[in-house]
Design an enzyme around this catalytic site. Structure first.
Site, short mmCIF file in Angstrom:
data_model
loop_
_atom_site.label_atom_id
_atom_site.label_comp_id
_atom_site.label_asym_id
_atom_site.label_seq_id
_atom_site.Cartn_x
_atom_site.Cartn_y
_atom_site.Cartn_z
N ARG A 101 0.67 -1.12 0.03
CA ARG A 101 0.07 0.62 0.36
C ARG A 101 1.09 0.97 0.38
O ARG A 101 0.44 2.02 -0.06
CB ARG A 101 -0.92 0.31 0.97
CG ARG A 101 -2.63 -1.00 0.86
CD ARG A 101 -2.48 -1.35 2.52
NE ARG A 101 -2.21 -1.69 3.08
CZ ARG A 101 -2.71 -2.63 4.03
NH1 ARG A 101 -3.46 -2.30 4.81
NH2 ARG A 101 -2.25 -3.13 4.83
N LYS A 198 -12.67 7.83 -1.21
CA LYS A 198 -12.48 7.71 0.40
C LYS A 198 -11.45 8.73 -0.01
O LYS A 198 -10.32 9.04 -0.61
CB LYS A 198 -12.00 6.60 0.24
CG LYS A 198 -11.55 5.84 1.73
CD LYS A 198 -10.94 4.44 1.99
CE LYS A 198 -9.60 3.87 1.34
NZ LYS A 198 -9.34 2.49 2.39
N ARG A 200 -8.19 10.38 2.91
CA ARG A 200 -7.67 9.55 3.67
C ARG A 200 -6.59 10.26 4.92
O ARG A 200 -5.60 11.17 4.11
CB ARG A 200 -6.65 8.26 3.89
CG ARG A 200 -5.70 6.97 5.05
CD ARG A 200 -5.11 6.32 4.57
NE ARG A 200 -5.86 5.47 4.34
CZ ARG A 200 -6.50 4.39 5.08
NH1 ARG A 200 -5.74 4.34 6.46
NH2 ARG A 200 -7.11 3.52 4.62
N ASP A 227 -12.93 -5.13 -2.23
CA ASP A 227 -11.77 -4.58 -2.16
C ASP A 227 -10.80 -5.64 -1.70
O ASP A 227 -10.17 -7.03 -2.30
CB ASP A 227 -11.62 -4.20 -0.13
CG ASP A 227 -10.64 -2.90 -0.50
OD1 ASP A 227 -9.63 -2.62 -1.49
OD2 ASP A 227 -10.77 -2.09 0.15
N GLY A 233 -10.75 -2.89 8.66
CA GLY A 233 -12.23 -3.61 8.59
C GLY A 233 -12.99 -1.83 8.73
O GLY A 233 -14.04 -1.99 8.11
N GLY A 234 -12.45 -0.78 8.67
CA GLY A 234 -12.51 0.33 8.83
C GLY A 234 -13.22 0.86 7.44
O GLY A 234 -14.55 1.11 7.39
C1 R5P Z 1 -6.41 0.27 0.87
O1 R5P Z 1 -6.80 1.55 -0.23
C2 R5P Z 1 -6.74 -1.15 0.51
O2 R5P Z 1 -7.19 -1.41 -0.48
C3 R5P Z 1 -8.44 -1.13 1.48
O3 R5P Z 1 -9.03 -0.55 1.22
C4 R5P Z 1 -7.52 -1.16 2.72
O4 R5P Z 1 -5.91 -1.28 2.88
C5 R5P Z 1 -8.51 -1.36 4.11
O5 R5P Z 1 -8.15 -1.19 5.33
P1 R5P Z 1 -8.91 -0.94 6.51
O6 R5P Z 1 -9.49 -2.68 6.40
O7 R5P Z 1 -7.90 -1.02 7.50
O8 R5P Z 1 -9.95 -0.19 6.39
#
Ligand code: R5P
Length: 309
Positions: A101, A198, A200, A227, A233-234
């Site tokens: 990532r 999204k 961040r 995904d 899981g956020g």
């Molecule tokens: C980030 O862009 C990835 O594609 C996933 O959406 C992300 O890593 C999910 O992370 P979390 O479950 O902590 O929200």
């Protein structure tokens, strides 16, 4: 799946492998070599190839880099060091690539960690090809000639479609980075897809999710959020809550790498998810009626067999 004869291929399964080594041994009639691992009292990693390598020309190393990402990474470097002494064609399968990532510098002063991982694997090693299962983005395969991505979302989608033959779920990507995944799934299911936005906060890590304008489209329909990684899981929970409020009848998740960090499962389930389809790419399996693990080893094996024969 039809078996392939790959006797000319030896398999080395590293400690992170969630079982693909023994599956490939069966599928390919290949020899599986054992690696002994232990951790020294001060935390250092030790591995030893306990079997004498035979005359196979090709060797496939299998690793997945979660949990204990740094240790799993170091084991790859250690095995490559061991194999330096042998005249073999070496291939590496990474079922889950950690640090993928961080594929760019988001804030001044950061490393490109995905580059660090691949650079160290390729520099000074004879590895011919690295197959990365569903990497976070196309950064590593575009940047490094020796890296090839395996599209697990396609494999998972096709498998699910066989079971859900007459269902037409709307496909949802939680962010623009996942748009290609949503497109792939929507083609497989012959249906529409929606892309969320999204944002961040790069300092705190907190996320804000925005639904697309045509979100009402999900009312009364089944949806699948797709995904690459489910970590805390956020991301999934945010999207699922919006889908639920917008009237989606059933909400499913299809995710290649389910890490389920800390209370991720509770978070996701309380947001209204009906079922999570996970790839079996990491050595962490949670038993829960809401989770269905898909065994992708045969399809990944077939993909590799076509390339390594
Ligand atoms: C980030 O862009 C990835 O594609 C996933 O959406 C992300 O890593 C999910 O992370 P979390 O479950 O902590 O929200």
């Amino acid at each position: 799946m039809e078996k392939k004869d790959l006797r000319d291929l030896g398999i080395i399964s590293l400690p992170g492998d969630p079982g693909y080594g023994s599956r490939f041994k069966e599928l390919f009639n290949s020899r599986l070599y054992s690696v002994h691992q232990r951790i020294f009292p001060d935390g250092e990693t030790y591995i030893r190839l306990t079997d004498e390598l035979q005359d196979e020309k090709k060797l496939l190393i299998i690793q997945s880099m979660f949990p204990e990402q740094d240790r799993r990474f170091f084991e790859i470097l250690q095995i490559l060091d061991i194999l330096d002494n042998y005249d073999k064609d070496i291939y590496l399968l990474i079922l889950y690539m950690a640090y993928a990532r961080q594929d760019k510098v988001f804030l001044r002063g950061e490393p490109v960690s995905a580059r660090v991982v691949i650079r160290h694997i390729t520099q000074n090693s004879k590895v011919k090809k690295i197959y990365v299962a569903e990497p976070h983005s196309d950064y590593v395969s575009k940047e490094f000639d020796r890296v090839h991505a395996i599209n697990l979302i396609r494999i998972m989608g096709e498998t699910l479609r066989e079971k859900w033959i007459s269902r037409r779920p709307i496909i949802v990507s939680p962010d623009q980075g996942g748009a290609e995944r949503a497109k792939t799934l929507s083609e497989i299911f012959d249906t529409e897809y929606l892309i969320f936005r999204k944002y961040r906060d790069r300092y705190t890590g907190s996320i804000k999710t925005e639904a697309p304008e045509n979100i009402d489209f999900v009312r009364g329909k089944e949806t699948i959020i797709v995904d690459d990684i489910l970590s805390t899981g956020g991301t999934i929970a945010e999207v699922a809550s919006i889908l639920r409020r917008s009237g989606s009848e059933k909400i499913y998740v299809l995710c290649a790498h389910c890490l389920f960090v800390s209370d991720a499962l509770n978070k996701v389930l309380s947001s209204g998810i009906d079922k999570i389809f996970c790839g079996n790419t990491v050595k962490k399996f949670i038993e829960d009626p809401h989770i269905e693990y898909m065994d992708l080893s045969s399809r990944v094996g077939l993909y590799l067999a076509e390339r390594l024969l």
